[in-house]
Motif scaffolding. Structure first.
Motif, PDB file in Angstrom:
ATOM      1  N   GLU A 130      13.723   3.249 -40.104  1.00  0.00           N
ATOM      2  CA  GLU A 130      14.018   3.248 -41.350  1.00  0.00           C
ATOM      3  C   GLU A 130      14.226   4.647 -42.232  1.00  0.00           C
ATOM      4  O   GLU A 130      15.113   4.811 -42.898  1.00  0.00           O
ATOM      5  CB  GLU A 130      12.821   2.508 -42.145  1.00  0.00           C
ATOM      6  CG  GLU A 130      13.227   1.022 -41.974  1.00  0.00           C
ATOM      7  CD  GLU A 130      11.761   0.454 -42.239  1.00  0.00           C
ATOM      8  OE1 GLU A 130      10.775   0.759 -43.023  1.00  0.00           O
ATOM      9  OE2 GLU A 130      11.839  -0.872 -42.365  1.00  0.00           O
ATOM     10  N   TYR A 158      17.707   5.207 -43.715  1.00  0.00           N
ATOM     11  CA  TYR A 158      17.807   5.350 -45.299  1.00  0.00           C
ATOM     12  C   TYR A 158      18.375   6.824 -45.615  1.00  0.00           C
ATOM     13  O   TYR A 158      19.182   6.813 -46.497  1.00  0.00           O
ATOM     14  CB  TYR A 158      16.307   5.231 -45.860  1.00  0.00           C
ATOM     15  CG  TYR A 158      15.936   3.908 -46.102  1.00  0.00           C
ATOM     16  CD1 TYR A 158      15.782   2.970 -45.151  1.00  0.00           C
ATOM     17  CD2 TYR A 158      15.282   3.551 -47.227  1.00  0.00           C
ATOM     18  CE1 TYR A 158      15.570   1.723 -45.331  1.00  0.00           C
ATOM     19  CE2 TYR A 158      15.236   2.276 -47.542  1.00  0.00           C
ATOM     20  CZ  TYR A 158      15.103   1.182 -46.521  1.00  0.00           C
ATOM     21  OH  TYR A 158      14.684   0.049 -46.691  1.00  0.00           O
ATOM     22  N   ILE A 170      18.609  -4.165 -40.471  1.00  0.00           N
ATOM     23  CA  ILE A 170      18.162  -5.486 -40.012  1.00  0.00           C
ATOM     24  C   ILE A 170      17.459  -5.679 -39.134  1.00  0.00           C
ATOM     25  O   ILE A 170      17.793  -5.307 -37.778  1.00  0.00           O
ATOM     26  CB  ILE A 170      19.640  -6.441 -40.216  1.00  0.00           C
ATOM     27  CG1 ILE A 170      19.535  -7.736 -39.440  1.00  0.00           C
ATOM     28  CG2 ILE A 170      20.797  -5.781 -39.990  1.00  0.00           C
ATOM     29  CD1 ILE A 170      20.685  -8.668 -39.891  1.00  0.00           C
ATOM     30  N   ILE A 171      16.457  -6.185 -39.122  1.00  0.00           N
ATOM     31  CA  ILE A 171      15.298  -6.372 -38.218  1.00  0.00           C
ATOM     32  C   ILE A 171      15.220  -7.739 -37.587  1.00  0.00           C
ATOM     33  O   ILE A 171      15.186  -8.628 -38.292  1.00  0.00           O
ATOM     34  CB  ILE A 171      13.780  -6.198 -38.685  1.00  0.00           C
ATOM     35  CG1 ILE A 171      13.819  -4.581 -39.333  1.00  0.00           C
ATOM     36  CG2 ILE A 171      12.658  -6.325 -37.672  1.00  0.00           C
ATOM     37  CD1 ILE A 171      12.485  -4.351 -40.076  1.00  0.00           C
ATOM     38  N   VAL A 184       5.106  -4.601 -43.154  1.00  0.00           N
ATOM     39  CA  VAL A 184       5.087  -5.502 -42.232  1.00  0.00           C
ATOM     40  C   VAL A 184       4.157  -5.584 -41.206  1.00  0.00           C
ATOM     41  O   VAL A 184       3.651  -6.665 -40.806  1.00  0.00           O
ATOM     42  CB  VAL A 184       6.388  -5.491 -41.388  1.00  0.00           C
ATOM     43  CG1 VAL A 184       7.647  -5.864 -42.024  1.00  0.00           C
ATOM     44  CG2 VAL A 184       6.692  -3.999 -41.015  1.00  0.00           C
ATOM     45  N   LEU A 223       6.963 -13.883 -42.686  1.00  0.00           N
ATOM     46  CA  LEU A 223       8.096 -13.587 -42.037  1.00  0.00           C
ATOM     47  C   LEU A 223       8.294 -14.849 -41.050  1.00  0.00           C
ATOM     48  O   LEU A 223       9.738 -15.079 -41.349  1.00  0.00           O
ATOM     49  CB  LEU A 223       8.317 -12.433 -41.551  1.00  0.00           C
ATOM     50  CG  LEU A 223       8.449 -11.090 -42.437  1.00  0.00           C
ATOM     51  CD1 LEU A 223       8.380  -9.914 -41.594  1.00  0.00           C
ATOM     52  CD2 LEU A 223       9.752 -11.613 -43.034  1.00  0.00           C
ATOM     53  N   VAL A 243      18.039 -12.788 -41.043  1.00  0.00           N
ATOM     54  CA  VAL A 243      17.257 -12.275 -42.334  1.00  0.00           C
ATOM     55  C   VAL A 243      17.542 -10.586 -41.973  1.00  0.00           C
ATOM     56  O   VAL A 243      17.284 -10.059 -41.110  1.00  0.00           O
ATOM     57  CB  VAL A 243      15.895 -12.709 -41.736  1.00  0.00           C
ATOM     58  CG1 VAL A 243      14.904 -11.990 -42.863  1.00  0.00           C
ATOM     59  CG2 VAL A 243      15.793 -14.099 -42.120  1.00  0.00           C
ATOM     60  N   ILE A 244      17.533 -10.039 -43.373  1.00  0.00           N
ATOM     61  CA  ILE A 244      17.295  -8.795 -43.216  1.00  0.00           C
ATOM     62  C   ILE A 244      16.187  -8.265 -44.024  1.00  0.00           C
ATOM     63  O   ILE A 244      15.948  -8.542 -45.078  1.00  0.00           O
ATOM     64  CB  ILE A 244      18.584  -7.961 -43.803  1.00  0.00           C
ATOM     65  CG1 ILE A 244      18.451  -6.606 -44.465  1.00  0.00           C
ATOM     66  CG2 ILE A 244      19.624  -8.810 -44.815  1.00  0.00           C
ATOM     67  CD1 ILE A 244      19.806  -5.853 -44.718  1.00  0.00           C
ATOM     68  N   ILE A 245      15.455  -7.607 -43.202  1.00  0.00           N
ATOM     69  CA  ILE A 245      13.862  -7.319 -43.804  1.00  0.00           C
ATOM     70  C   ILE A 245      13.926  -5.906 -44.600  1.00  0.00           C
ATOM     71  O   ILE A 245      14.272  -4.864 -43.764  1.00  0.00           O
ATOM     72  CB  ILE A 245      12.928  -7.418 -42.794  1.00  0.00           C
ATOM     73  CG1 ILE A 245      12.806  -8.814 -42.291  1.00  0.00           C
ATOM     74  CG2 ILE A 245      11.599  -6.924 -43.425  1.00  0.00           C
ATOM     75  CD1 ILE A 245      12.081  -8.984 -40.948  1.00  0.00           C
ATOM     76  N   CYS A 246      13.426  -5.884 -45.702  1.00  0.00           N
ATOM     77  CA  CYS A 246      13.253  -4.326 -46.402  1.00  0.00           C
ATOM     78  C   CYS A 246      11.863  -4.329 -46.702  1.00  0.00           C
ATOM     79  O   CYS A 246      11.422  -4.869 -47.356  1.00  0.00           O
ATOM     80  CB  CYS A 246      14.049  -4.524 -47.840  1.00  0.00           C
ATOM     81  SG  CYS A 246      15.807  -4.573 -47.354  1.00  0.00           S
ATOM     82  N   ASN A 247      11.399  -3.136 -45.743  1.00  0.00           N
ATOM     83  CA  ASN A 247      10.045  -2.926 -45.986  1.00  0.00           C
ATOM     84  C   ASN A 247       9.910  -1.889 -46.770  1.00  0.00           C
ATOM     85  O   ASN A 247      10.197  -0.667 -46.405  1.00  0.00           O
ATOM     86  CB  ASN A 247       9.775  -2.369 -44.611  1.00  0.00           C
ATOM     87  CG  ASN A 247       8.174  -2.225 -44.199  1.00  0.00           C
ATOM     88  OD1 ASN A 247       7.435  -2.107 -44.870  1.00  0.00           O
ATOM     89  ND2 ASN A 247       7.874  -1.920 -42.874  1.00  0.00           N
TER      90      ASN A 247
END
Lengths: 340, 340
Positions: free
Chosen positions: A86, A90, A97-98, B73, B82, B96-100
């Motif tokens: 990330e 970033y 996308i995980i 996460v 999740l 699903v796009i996960i933003c941590n």
DNA sequence: TTGAAAGCGATACCAC
DNA sequence: GTGGTATCGCTTTCAA
């Protein structure tokens, strides 16, 4: 302006100019008259204009998105890898996308199929335990989609890989047990088919060899998972066999703790009677009582290196790229469970 | 066929028919002659054609993707949430796009900005500890993007929310400590500004009140985080004050374990001298020695319910939707740390 | 300095 | 049954 989205057309209409000019103005193109530019900028701000992501992607044939396929997220190690990924992503303006396969082959195939159609610019993948067929990964290569494997990699696919020197790490860990005077060291491992398990097991054996300690098959226990319960189960099996041990090397921290707790139940104290070393340096190994000696895996670094390799592929998509495999060093964290 | 992607045009050219026919054939449109259809299908299979995701999205103005914003996460609870989200999403053909956000306000804002431009069809969010300004979330509402909050929610924004009854959970937990004969029960909590902290704290106080136990400010310790170190630090502070306790309720499992370990260092045994109850039912609370009594949060269920609510919003995007807040029940898991 | 129009990949309406 | 064409939102030549 349907569905609440302001488009470039809305701005053009409102200002009575063409969409081309609006587009140029927003891109701060020097050809546009500064008054026009200003008017566009202001209206854009006022209406809270945001360029449509999908249109941008379609036009540029890039999604500024990376796909990550991994077996688990509740996993200290993977989470560190994710952070590394990330951070790099970033910094380049990319999203991540995980896809969490939950160690399921079926899910992994679904996820791969889902990412193959141009949804992402590149893939970082760690294969699940269950996976034995890799055509869904080969697909990425066939479609010229940048791909990097990390941790659990696929030998048959030629692409960049980042792995950990599990063999050396295990060797050092077992050496440490030996150096504290232990001679009857048990091995408790995870799924035997995994490359990482094989390497850790080999490290264990080689350490014994180097120290001239006879290898004893009775002290070796391969388990189906790397979980707590399997650690306890392994020790139960060991106790049934009535073999004596004074040390134990486990291929995961949870196996180590499961083993430790079961040994304690049977009256053996750690580190006094049996010193124990785990693998991965999960948070729990630091917190546990006693704290657990373990191998620290450079997860964050692995994430950074993997995504840097991926970006190299993305940036030189046409040039034919020579696949590379990076092997990362680990370090041993010595804690109470082996301090006598 | 640049960049390895086969398009509908390639198929059309190869077969000497129009793109419209190819499109219809692929959609299994009954108007298309079966021989044509067959030819198209076969060629598509042969060339491994996959419809371009981005083009599809642009056309349909949907991305079949959900965005999840959460602070961590590596967190048993969030990971269960999740899983719940993913299970529902997958069953509807969504990704699903996960933003941590890693509990960072700045990152949260970046993530929100990144999702606001049509990249996803809806958002599930749990706000970070740091966040005090919520305009980046209001933006979703303004743009008519479906939004559901879970766990750490924003009061000021009117939208669907799914929360846990932290107050009741804490009340039950502290009742349990009282029912085992404990009277001098300490409270160790996480960040005071969080609603969940406030509610857990209030549950603690109300339990004492109900049991006619005098509330003692000296037994209360609010900490900056819910982490292990803060649990230990809280107990150090407590010991300095020279106050006597026989029970301890912590707002997280890590606080509980940190406290337990520190108490042990000071010569207090758990549960004999001080019984301890945590919150969240992380895996570590089951594994720890002694195992920790804790409040189990229905994470998986929370994920399922949240995403179902989100899909309801997505499916009725035009109809004006009445915001709802669902409060989920927890349960107490009694383990060694409170069994006398 | 600006506008018109082509094109990214797919769908769907309108002709024929 | 099939082909031509507009459209989704945006960028970028080409002309003016």
């Amino acid at each position: 302006m349907k569905s609440g989205q302001v488009t470039i057309k809305d701005l053009a209409k409102e200002l009575n100019i063409s969409v081309s000019t609006v587009s140029r103005a927003l891109a701060d193109n020097p050809l546009v008259k500064s008054t026009t530019k200003k008017a566009v900028m202001e209206l854009a701000k006022k209406l809270n204009y945001q360029p449509n992501f999908t249109a941008l992607s379609l036009r540029s044939n890039t999604t500024r998105t990376l796909g990550v396929i991994l077996p688990q997220v509740v996993h200290d190690f993977f989470s560190q890898v994710l952070r590394g990924i990330e951070d790099i992503a970033y910094s380049k303006g990319y999203s991540v996308i995980i896809c969490n396969t939950h160690e399921s082959y079926e899910r992994e195939v679904m996820d791969a199929k889902n990412l193959v159609n141009g949804r992402v610019d590149g893939i970082l993948a760690c294969v699940s335990k269950e996976t034995k067929d890799f055509t869904h990964f080969q697909e990425f290569k066939d479609r010229n989609i940048p791909l990097v494997f990390f941790d659990c990699v696929v030998d048959d696919i030629t692409t960049d890989k980042v792995i950990i020197d599990d063999h050396e790490a295990a060797l050092i860990a077992v050496n440490h047990l030996i150096s504290t005077g232990r001679k009857k060291i048990a091995y408790v491992g995870g799924p035997e088919n995994l490359l990482i398990s094989k390497n850790r097991y080999k490290g264990y054996k080689d350490a014994l060899l180097e120290a001239n300690i006879a290898f004893d098959e009775n002290l070796v226990l391969h388990r189906e998972t790397g979980d707590f319960k399997d650690g306890a189960g392994a020790v139960q099996d060991l106790l049934k066999k009535n073999v004596e041990i004074d040390g134990l090397f486990a291929a995961t921290d949870l196996l180590a703790i499961g083993a430790l707790k079961e040994l304690k139940k049977a009256g053996y104290s750690t580190p006094r009677d049996v010193s124990i070393c785990g693998f991965s340096n999960w948070k729990i190994s630091e917190i546990y009582d006693p704290s657990i000696t373990t191998v620290d895996q450079p997860g964050y670094n692995m994430g950074k290196i993997s995504s840097n390799m991926l970006f190299k592929q993305i940036e030189n998509k046409d040039a034919n790229h020579k696949a590379e495999t990076k092997v990362l060093k680990t370090s041993l964290v010595i804690r109470e469970s082996t301090q006598i």
